[in-house]
Scaffold this motif. Structure first.
Motif, PDB file in Angstrom:
ATOM      1  N   ARG A  74       0.858  -1.184   0.000  1.00 33.14           N
ATOM      2  CA  ARG A  74       0.000   0.000   0.000  1.00 33.14           C
ATOM      3  C   ARG A  74       0.892   1.232   0.000  1.00 33.14           C
ATOM      4  N   THR A  75       0.298   2.403   0.054  1.00 33.33           N
ATOM      5  CA  THR A  75       1.070   3.636   0.186  1.00 33.33           C
ATOM      6  C   THR A  75       1.268   3.924   1.673  1.00 33.33           C
ATOM      7  N   TYR A  76       2.500   4.292   2.046  1.00 30.69           N
ATOM      8  CA  TYR A  76       2.841   4.442   3.460  1.00 30.69           C
ATOM      9  C   TYR A  76       3.007   5.917   3.832  1.00 30.69           C
ATOM     10  N   ASN A  77       2.817   6.193   5.123  1.00 32.26           N
ATOM     11  CA  ASN A  77       3.005   7.556   5.623  1.00 32.26           C
ATOM     12  C   ASN A  77       4.472   7.878   5.873  1.00 32.26           C
ATOM     13  N   ASP A  78       5.252   6.847   6.235  1.00 34.68           N
ATOM     14  CA  ASP A  78       6.667   7.074   6.511  1.00 34.68           C
ATOM     15  C   ASP A  78       7.414   5.744   6.526  1.00 34.68           C
ATOM     16  N   TYR A  79       8.725   5.827   6.688  1.00 37.33           N
ATOM     17  CA  TYR A  79       9.555   4.622   6.645  1.00 37.33           C
ATOM     18  C   TYR A  79       9.318   3.710   7.844  1.00 37.33           C
ATOM     19  N   ILE A  80       8.853   4.267   8.947  1.00 33.98           N
ATOM     20  CA  ILE A  80       8.561   3.445  10.128  1.00 33.98           C
ATOM     21  C   ILE A  80       7.375   2.533   9.838  1.00 33.98           C
ATOM     22  N   TRP A  82       6.344   1.582   6.875  1.00 28.42           N
ATOM     23  CA  TRP A  82       6.765   0.597   5.866  1.00 28.42           C
ATOM     24  C   TRP A  82       7.542  -0.545   6.514  1.00 28.42           C
ATOM     25  N   SER A  83       8.407  -0.213   7.467  1.00 33.23           N
ATOM     26  CA  SER A  83       9.247  -1.233   8.101  1.00 33.23           C
ATOM     27  C   SER A  83       8.432  -2.234   8.914  1.00 33.23           C
ATOM     28  N   LYS A  84       7.234  -1.834   9.337  1.00 36.09           N
ATOM     29  CA  LYS A  84       6.393  -2.715  10.148  1.00 36.09           C
ATOM     30  C   LYS A  84       5.509  -3.628   9.300  1.00 36.09           C
ATOM     31  N   PHE A 147      15.870   4.040  13.740  1.00 36.25           N
ATOM     32  CA  PHE A 147      16.429   2.689  13.764  1.00 36.25           C
ATOM     33  C   PHE A 147      17.922   2.603  14.061  1.00 36.25           C
ATOM     34  N   ASP A 148      18.563   3.718  14.338  1.00 34.97           N
ATOM     35  CA  ASP A 148      19.974   3.679  14.732  1.00 34.97           C
ATOM     36  C   ASP A 148      20.062   4.135  16.183  1.00 34.97           C
ATOM     37  N   ARG A 149      20.271   3.198  17.089  1.00 32.86           N
ATOM     38  CA  ARG A 149      20.272   3.508  18.520  1.00 32.86           C
ATOM     39  C   ARG A 149      21.401   4.459  18.910  1.00 32.86           C
ATOM     40  N   LYS A 150      22.442   4.534  18.095  1.00 34.15           N
ATOM     41  CA  LYS A 150      23.583   5.391  18.407  1.00 34.15           C
ATOM     42  C   LYS A 150      23.592   6.672  17.574  1.00 34.15           C
TER      43      LYS A 150
END
Length: 387
Positions: A74-80, A82-84, A147-150
């Motif tokens: 589908r079309t996503y609102n953001d990369y978060i 999409w990643s889910k 997604f980058d904890r550092k």
């Protein structure tokens, strides 16, 4: 090696017909056709008018993620968001193929489309080598704020090279806050290059060092892309393709789509693939056809009176010759007679792109078989066929 009667794209020689002399890995002489003293004995002639341009620079790819088509439901609102999405089956298939093999396939994708330099936004292995493509891994990679904890530590610590981060990839409220969040922790924000920037504003953009624009990937996943017609006045714009899990394999489709959006002028878009990333990342000998520059060169059929216009009208099959650091790595069968005295054709394998047969200095059959040993359903025939 002499390239005879080619029309140059870009730079001080733009739209002029020249002869190009290459010695070792450098362009040593550019002279006007009919007025030069270049020795023609070892030259390569082309049956039709052609354009010549520097090997293109892909400022953003994930080379290990090019074995699968676009992952989208589908079309996503953001990369978060999409990643889910549930792509567990596809991710398992991708990860079943060794990292090195996946990277080689991603490198092949870039080369056959005329790219001779790519910036890898991921880990890398020095064991992966290729004479066809320079893989640039020097920038400090920050995946993203989410997604980058550092990411805060990486943003704070000074680094003599550039830093690259996915930012403002989407249009949700959380994503709108990312530029502000990054600036709070970036002591040297002008060293930071952003990727995507879909919701980036000009007042935020002026604080950063550049934006890598990936319109094909953006439109596939989010149905919109960065407003580079406004952002280009605040920071340099570079062109990126991203990987095939979010974009098309055909990189000329990316370029033509970007042109059709009319957010950059033809010259600006051409520069985003050549001289702009060369200047920004310190590739002092790349991105332009001039004497004493590196002989990373692409020759393609001329399809318009103007060389830059012709550049945007070409397709993948129109590429007739690719030279990397002075060495031929791809050529079309129509110039086989001139090339055969300069290379050992036994080191090349034949592929068919559209209606054209290309010779490529790459063990394609072996790579395909190795990938299929791990992933038997691997398909690529819609891109090219092996002969």
């Amino acid at each position: 090696m002499i390239l005879k009667s080619v029309h140059i794209c870009g730079g001080i020689h733009n739209n002029t017909r020249k002869n190009i002399k290459i010695v070792n890995d450098k362009i040593v002489q550019i002279s006007t056709v009919g007025k030069d003293v270049i020795e023609y004995k070892e030259g390569i002639s082309f049956p039709d008018d052609v354009i010549i341009y520097p090997g293109l620079i892909n400022s953003h790819d994930h080379l290990a993620l090019n074995t699968h088509p676009i992952l989208k439901k589908r079309t996503y609102n953001d990369y978060i968001e999409w990643s889910k999405e549930d792509f567990d089956k596809e991710k398992k298939e991708i990860n079943s193929i060794p990292f090195e093999l996946r990277c080689q396939w991603g490198m092949l994708k870039n080369v056959i489309h005329g790219f001779t330099t790519v910036l890898q936004h991921d880990k890398w292995s020095d064991a992966i080598t290729s004479e066809m493509l320079d893989v640039y891994t020097k920038p400090r990679i920050i995946h993203s704020i989410e997604f980058d904890r550092k990411w805060k530590l990486k943003a704070l610590i000074p680094y003599r090279k550039k830093k690259i981060i996915h930012l403002a990839e989407g249009k949700s409220k959380k994503i709108l806050q990312e530029p502000h969040e990054l600036l709070k922790y970036s002591l040297f924000s002008k060293q930071t290059i952003l990727v995507h920037g879909i919701s980036l504003k000009a007042k935020e953009a002026k604080n950063f060092g550049g934006l890598i624009w990936c319109p094909n990937s953006n439109i596939h996943l989010y149905d919109e892309t960065a407003n580079v017609i406004e952002l280009k006045n605040s920071l340099p714009i570079l062109f990126g393709t991203d990987s095939t899990v979010s974009s098309d394999w055909d990189l000329w489709k990316h370029i033509k789509q970007a042109k059709a959006l009319e957010l950059l002028s033809d010259d600006e878009l051409y520069n985003s693939l050549t001289v702009t990333p060369s200047n920004l990342f310190g590739f002092t000998s790349k991105g332009i056809i001039e004497e004493n520059k590196l002989a990373d060169i692409v020759v393609s059929r001329k399809k318009d009176i103007d060389s830059i216009s012709s550049f945007f009208k070409q397709n993948n099959e129109d590429i007739l010759l690719i030279i990397k650091s002075g060495e031929i790595v791809l050529f079309d069968e129509i110039i086989l007679e001139d090339v055969i005295s300069k290379v050992s054709v036994e080191n090349f394998e034949k592929i068919k792109i559209g209606n054209s047969i290309k010779y490529l200095k790459f063990p394609i059959q072996k790579l395909v078989q190795q990938i299929r040993d791990y992933y038997p359903n691997f398909e690529f025939d819609s891109y090219f066929t092996i002969h």
